[in-house]
Structure formats: C-alpha cells, structure tokens
Design a protein around this motif. Structure first.
Motif, PDB file in Angstrom:
ATOM      1  N   ILE A   8      26.527  40.814  40.807  1.00  0.00           N
ATOM      2  CA  ILE A   8      27.199  41.063  39.217  1.00  0.00           C
ATOM      3  C   ILE A   8      28.910  39.907  39.492  1.00  0.00           C
ATOM      4  N   PHE A   9      29.233  39.699  40.345  1.00  0.00           N
ATOM      5  CA  PHE A   9      30.182  38.985  41.023  1.00  0.00           C
ATOM      6  C   PHE A   9      30.037  38.054  40.972  1.00  0.00           C
ATOM      7  N   VAL A  86      37.728  43.418  38.153  1.00  0.00           N
ATOM      8  CA  VAL A  86      37.753  42.084  38.905  1.00  0.00           C
ATOM      9  C   VAL A  86      37.827  42.206  40.746  1.00  0.00           C
ATOM     10  N   GLU A  87      37.649  41.750  41.582  1.00  0.00           N
ATOM     11  CA  GLU A  87      37.718  41.998  42.594  1.00  0.00           C
ATOM     12  C   GLU A  87      38.403  42.509  42.985  1.00  0.00           C
ATOM     13  N   SER A  88      39.775  41.377  42.958  1.00  0.00           N
ATOM     14  CA  SER A  88      41.200  42.651  43.482  1.00  0.00           C
ATOM     15  C   SER A  88      42.448  42.291  43.023  1.00  0.00           C
ATOM     16  N   ASN A  94      48.316  46.062  37.325  1.00  0.00           N
ATOM     17  CA  ASN A  94      48.056  44.606  36.082  1.00  0.00           C
ATOM     18  C   ASN A  94      46.404  46.111  34.793  1.00  0.00           C
ATOM     19  N   ASP A  95      47.147  46.676  33.754  1.00  0.00           N
ATOM     20  CA  ASP A  95      46.327  47.651  33.858  1.00  0.00           C
ATOM     21  C   ASP A  95      45.681  46.908  32.205  1.00  0.00           C
ATOM     22  N   GLU A  96      45.116  45.198  32.444  1.00  0.00           N
ATOM     23  CA  GLU A  96      44.154  44.764  31.947  1.00  0.00           C
ATOM     24  C   GLU A  96      43.342  44.447  32.952  1.00  0.00           C
ATOM     25  N   TYR A  97      43.169  45.282  33.615  1.00  0.00           N
ATOM     26  CA  TYR A  97      41.748  44.401  34.656  1.00  0.00           C
ATOM     27  C   TYR A  97      41.632  45.725  35.289  1.00  0.00           C
ATOM     28  N   ILE A  98      40.447  46.202  36.037  1.00  0.00           N
ATOM     29  CA  ILE A  98      39.873  47.181  36.133  1.00  0.00           C
ATOM     30  C   ILE A  98      39.121  46.587  37.800  1.00  0.00           C
ATOM     31  N   GLU A  99      40.286  47.487  39.107  1.00  0.00           N
ATOM     32  CA  GLU A  99      39.877  46.798  40.527  1.00  0.00           C
ATOM     33  C   GLU A  99      38.661  47.107  40.918  1.00  0.00           C
ATOM     34  N   LYS A 104      32.593  48.201  44.282  1.00  0.00           N
ATOM     35  CA  LYS A 104      31.962  49.757  43.649  1.00  0.00           C
ATOM     36  C   LYS A 104      32.825  50.024  42.288  1.00  0.00           C
ATOM     37  N   LEU A 105      32.134  50.466  41.697  1.00  0.00           N
ATOM     38  CA  LEU A 105      32.943  51.492  40.142  1.00  0.00           C
ATOM     39  C   LEU A 105      32.558  52.488  40.221  1.00  0.00           C
TER      40      LEU A 105
END
Length: 164
Positions: A8-9, A86-88, A94-99, A104-105
């Motif tokens: 996906i990325f 985001v990848e990193s 920053n709580d607006e993005y999930i690393e 992997k998630l």
C-alpha cells in the motif's frame, strides 16, 4: 489482525479491504462485560497520492447498567473511525498520525482502542434519568417513594425537637 502495508505504501492508488469479527466479550469495564456480541469490523486502507488512510466501520451490541439507576441498557452501536498512516514519525509524538513500524499495523488493537475511547464516560438509560432514592434505593423513574424529603440541617436538629 496484523496488516502488512508495504504494498500500500509503495504503490499510489492501491487499496485493500478487510472484514472480520473481533471478540471483545472478555473486556471488563467498571466491573461489567458490556460487549454482548463480537464487533463486526470493516476496514479499508488506501494510498491516494502518497497519503495512506485507514477507514474503519464497526458495529456491535453493548449492554451496561445506567450510572444513575443501575437498570441494564442495551444498545446497538455503529461507528466510523479514520486514521492517517505514516511509515515513521520524526521528532515529537504526534497523535494525528499512526506509525506503522516495518509497514505492519495491529488493526485489532487500534480498533479496540478506538471503541473504548468512543464510549461515553457517563452511561444513562435516558437523558433525564432520576436515579435512585438516597434513603430507600427506590428507582425514581418508576415513581416517587414514601421517604420524607425534608432535609434538616444537623446543627438545627435540637430546635426540631423543641417544635415536636
């Protein structure tokens, strides 16, 4: 459910869909187990011109006692959550993005957190719930009780005895 997001990325326009049931019957909140059915999860991860987003729709049954009168309240909840992936993360948190470390998630962990954070802090059977009588414990939503409602200041209790 662990998602591998590398494809996906690296590919603009790519999208993947996932549907599954998430059992939360073992989650305890305030002394009760409120999830009466598995959570039905429908998730879509897509890369649109380099911005990777996760959209999640959940549906589940929830039963918890009213915080005022303790009557069990059943509800069917449908919710939507959206996240940017985001990848990193560089710099401060920053709580607006999930690393997504190593692309992997853990989707189940994220969905569980989203659901728990979306639950109301006060759960009521209805907005104008009267609760219980402080003296006898009668449910005031069912009608008034026979308790004496007069409140006497304990400092003036001796004067009351003079009037009686």
């Amino acid at each position: 459910m662990l998602l591998s997001l590398k494809d996906i990325f690296v590919n603009d326009g790519m999208e993947s869909r996932h549907q599954y049931s998430l059992p939360l019957s073992d989650v305890e909140l305030y002394g009760v187990y409120p999830f009466t059915s598995p959570v039905e999860v429908s998730a879509t991860v897509k890369n649109k011109t380099g911005l990777v987003t996760l959209d999640v729709d959940v549906e589940y049954d929830y039963c918890a006692p009213c915080d005022r009168c303790f009557v069990d309240v059943k509800s069917h909840r449908v919710e939507h959550f959206s996240h940017r992936l985001v990848e990193s993360l560089e710099g401060d948190y920053n709580d607006e993005y999930i690393e997504t470390t190593d692309y992997k998630l853990d989707l189940s962990e994220l969905v569980t957190t989203d659901i728990l954070l979306s639950l109301p802090s006060k759960y009521l059977c209805k907005g104008d719930c009267q609760g219980l009588c402080q003296k006898c414990g009668h449910n005031l939503n069912l009608g008034e009780c026979d308790c004496d409602k007069r409140v006497i200041d304990p400092r003036l209790e001796a004067l009351k005895e003079l009037l009686d």
